[in-house]
Design a protein around this motif. Sequence first.
Motif, short mmCIF file in Angstrom:
data_model
loop_
_atom_site.label_atom_id
_atom_site.label_comp_id
_atom_site.label_asym_id
_atom_site.label_seq_id
_atom_site.Cartn_x
_atom_site.Cartn_y
_atom_site.Cartn_z
N TRP A 130 -30.63 -72.15 7.80
CA TRP A 130 -29.53 -72.93 8.38
C TRP A 130 -28.69 -72.05 9.30
CZ3 TRP A 130 -24.11 -73.56 6.36
CH2 TRP A 130 -23.46 -74.65 6.97
N TRP A 131 -28.44 -70.83 8.86
CA TRP A 131 -27.67 -69.86 9.68
C TRP A 131 -28.43 -69.49 10.95
CZ3 TRP A 131 -29.00 -64.57 10.49
CH2 TRP A 131 -28.03 -63.84 11.19
N CYS A 132 -29.75 -69.28 10.81
CA CYS A 132 -30.57 -68.91 11.97
C CYS A 132 -30.60 -70.03 13.01
CB CYS A 132 -32.00 -68.58 11.53
SG CYS A 132 -32.14 -67.05 10.58
N GLN A 133 -30.46 -71.28 12.57
CA GLN A 133 -30.52 -72.41 13.49
C GLN A 133 -29.13 -72.81 14.03
OE1 GLN A 133 -32.74 -75.24 10.99
NE2 GLN A 133 -34.47 -74.98 12.39
N GLY A 134 -28.13 -72.02 13.70
CA GLY A 134 -26.80 -72.28 14.25
C GLY A 134 -26.00 -73.32 13.53
N TYR A 135 -26.16 -73.44 12.22
CA TYR A 135 -25.39 -74.36 11.38
C TYR A 135 -25.47 -75.83 11.85
CZ TYR A 135 -23.26 -69.82 10.34
OH TYR A 135 -23.07 -68.51 10.03
N PRO A 136 -26.67 -76.39 11.96
CA PRO A 136 -26.78 -77.79 12.40
C PRO A 136 -26.30 -78.75 11.32
CG PRO A 136 -28.92 -76.99 11.70
CD PRO A 136 -27.99 -75.80 11.66
N GLU A 137 -26.06 -80.02 11.72
CA GLU A 137 -25.71 -81.06 10.76
C GLU A 137 -26.85 -81.25 9.77
OE1 GLU A 137 -23.00 -82.99 10.35
OE2 GLU A 137 -21.88 -81.95 11.93
N GLY A 138 -26.52 -81.46 8.51
CA GLY A 138 -27.54 -81.65 7.49
C GLY A 138 -26.96 -81.51 6.11
N PRO A 139 -27.81 -81.51 5.08
CA PRO A 139 -27.30 -81.41 3.71
C PRO A 139 -26.56 -80.11 3.43
CG PRO A 139 -29.70 -81.21 3.77
CD PRO A 139 -29.27 -81.66 5.12
N GLU A 140 -26.95 -79.02 4.12
CA GLU A 140 -26.24 -77.75 3.92
C GLU A 140 -24.80 -77.87 4.40
OE1 GLU A 140 -30.55 -77.00 5.17
OE2 GLU A 140 -28.86 -78.20 5.89
N HIS A 141 -24.63 -78.54 5.55
CA HIS A 141 -23.29 -78.74 6.09
C HIS A 141 -22.43 -79.56 5.13
CE1 HIS A 141 -20.23 -80.49 8.83
NE2 HIS A 141 -20.31 -79.33 9.44
N ASP A 142 -23.03 -80.62 4.57
CA ASP A 142 -22.30 -81.46 3.61
C ASP A 142 -21.96 -80.69 2.34
OD1 ASP A 142 -22.52 -83.58 5.37
OD2 ASP A 142 -24.34 -84.36 4.45
N ALA A 143 -22.90 -79.84 1.90
CA ALA A 143 -22.66 -79.04 0.70
C ALA A 143 -21.52 -78.05 0.91
CB ALA A 143 -23.93 -78.30 0.30
N MET A 144 -21.46 -77.45 2.10
CA MET A 144 -20.38 -76.51 2.39
C MET A 144 -19.03 -77.21 2.45
SD MET A 144 -21.60 -73.48 2.48
CE MET A 144 -20.28 -72.59 3.29
N LYS A 145 -18.99 -78.40 3.05
CA LYS A 145 -17.75 -79.16 3.10
C LYS A 145 -17.26 -79.52 1.70
CE LYS A 145 -17.23 -82.53 5.96
NZ LYS A 145 -17.50 -83.77 6.73
N LEU A 146 -18.22 -79.91 0.84
CA LEU A 146 -17.86 -80.26 -0.54
C LEU A 146 -17.35 -79.04 -1.28
CD1 LEU A 146 -17.81 -82.31 -2.86
CD2 LEU A 146 -20.20 -81.72 -3.33
N ALA A 147 -18.02 -77.89 -1.10
CA ALA A 147 -17.61 -76.66 -1.78
C ALA A 147 -16.22 -76.23 -1.33
CB ALA A 147 -18.63 -75.56 -1.49
N LYS A 148 -15.94 -76.36 -0.02
CA LYS A 148 -14.61 -76.00 0.48
C LYS A 148 -13.53 -76.92 -0.07
CE LYS A 148 -16.17 -73.94 4.85
NZ LYS A 148 -16.20 -74.07 6.33
N ALA A 149 -13.86 -78.21 -0.17
CA ALA A 149 -12.89 -79.17 -0.71
C ALA A 149 -12.58 -78.86 -2.17
CB ALA A 149 -13.44 -80.58 -0.56
N ILE A 150 -13.62 -78.56 -2.94
CA ILE A 150 -13.41 -78.23 -4.36
C ILE A 150 -12.61 -76.95 -4.51
CG2 ILE A 150 -14.60 -77.56 -6.49
CD1 ILE A 150 -16.90 -79.42 -5.64
N LEU A 151 -12.97 -75.93 -3.69
CA LEU A 151 -12.27 -74.64 -3.75
C LEU A 151 -10.80 -74.80 -3.36
CD1 LEU A 151 -12.56 -71.60 -4.22
CD2 LEU A 151 -13.14 -71.36 -1.80
N SER A 152 -10.56 -75.65 -2.35
CA SER A 152 -9.18 -75.88 -1.91
C SER A 152 -8.38 -76.56 -3.00
CB SER A 152 -9.20 -76.72 -0.64
OG SER A 152 -7.88 -77.05 -0.24
N LYS A 153 -8.98 -77.53 -3.66
CA LYS A 153 -8.28 -78.25 -4.72
C LYS A 153 -7.98 -77.34 -5.91
CE LYS A 153 -9.30 -82.52 -5.34
NZ LYS A 153 -9.96 -83.80 -5.70
N VAL A 154 -8.98 -76.51 -6.27
CA VAL A 154 -8.79 -75.58 -7.40
C VAL A 154 -7.72 -74.54 -7.09
CG1 VAL A 154 -9.91 -73.79 -8.78
CG2 VAL A 154 -11.12 -75.91 -8.30
#
Length: 477
Positions: A446-470
């Motif tokens: 995902w990093w090599c391809q320049g962070y395209p839209e996909g499940p990895e992007h959604d997973a990172m958004k979810l992780a950031k939201a959880i981390l922000s809330k915690v």
Amino acid sequence: MITFIGFANTLVLARLLVPEDFGLVAIVMSISAIVFAVTELSLAQALVQHNAPTDSHYNTAFTLNLIRAAGVAIVLVVLSVPMAALYGDPRLVYGLMAIAVSSLVIGAINPKLAAMSRELVFWQDFATRSGDKLAAFLVAFLVAVIWQSYWALILGVIAGQMTSLILSYIICPYRPRFELSKWRDLMSFSIWVGLGQAVNTLNWRFDQLVLGYFLGNTALGYYSVGARLASLPTKEATRPVAAAAFPGFAKLAHDPERLRRAYQRAQSALMVVALPVGVGFAVAAEPLVLLVMGEKWLSSVVVIQVLASVFAIGTIATTVQPLALGMGQSRILFNRSLLNLGIRAPLTMAGLLSGGLVGLLVARCIVGFISIWINLYFVRELLGLSYSRQLLINRRSLIAVVVMAAAVYLAGTPFDGLGLGVQSLKAICMIAAGIVVYPAIVMLLWWCQGYPEGPEHDAMKLAKAILSKVSGRVFRR
């Protein structure tokens, strides 16, 4: 949780019962599943797809389901004696009669649950399925411990169905009435879904019926348990996305571009989860079976290795069903199922008669890959997505799972030939390798391809939201 209960149910009962018990019940469940499928009405899908269902629609669905259930019960009772004679096992009479009674329970389940699915509310699905599996597990376990009989499997199924019935009316209070005023409205959609489901069930149950007839209950027991374990990781990992996909696609049916994007997003999310779970389970099957189920089930390892891989790769286009339903193209599903049956039945028979269980598994592999291309074809017809676009959206998952499979295999090789005492350590090392390697390779690609839209992007958004809330909660304290 649901996946864990399903696995625990199968694994614990495999310790307490013998393969012949599972083979006998597999015949009972295959016969009943085919009868259920032939009479399938698919009214829940019709209610979800309907633009504005009323109480009369729900009452009609309840009445039709109950009438159908009574018909199924009568057919199963009538079939019980000839089926017992065909397979040479009188126990089939009692098993089929028990399932005949339980069919009335299924027919009375609350149709109002479809209203929640229409609004993309799925906690009720989780609650009913969890309650179903937990009740089935507890009852089956108690019966298996006390009597060590095949009745543990049958009574477990009935207990789960009873639990689903009760929970359906607790979750969504509803007092049904007998009514048939909207039957044309519902049947106009569900007829092709029902026919497709009937043919699809023949696809999935045909092999068990012929295997049991030609090779006996014990061989069928190895095959049915192996197939069930092989399908559980993929099925349970993908069910939440698949459940949300149908009503979601239905809402976007009139916006082709948004529907294409939603389909690819859902499909790539399924693959990124199902592929490593299924393939990883296939590679680590031997130590896991020996550790949990014992040496008497060693013959089921090859079944798990082959079918878990086929099921995992097959998720590359499995959302064609909710897509077609959401677009109101239910006839396509019937055509697809009929085509699959025409390919699968002769290949299954040829494989079984020429190579026994191994020949059947080879046939399943061939059929599995043909089915993938059939699904890809129908997605192309529905959405205009080329084969390459459907495949390339999953390229990171496909590359990562190949690397993961090699890592998992290599992690287990130092323990080969060291006996049963190290199987737990071997299994732990193989599982750990998969958990570390797969996400690392996916994120690297995902990093090599320049962070395209996909499940990895959604997973990172979810992780950031959880981390922000915690972190917000921590600072507020």
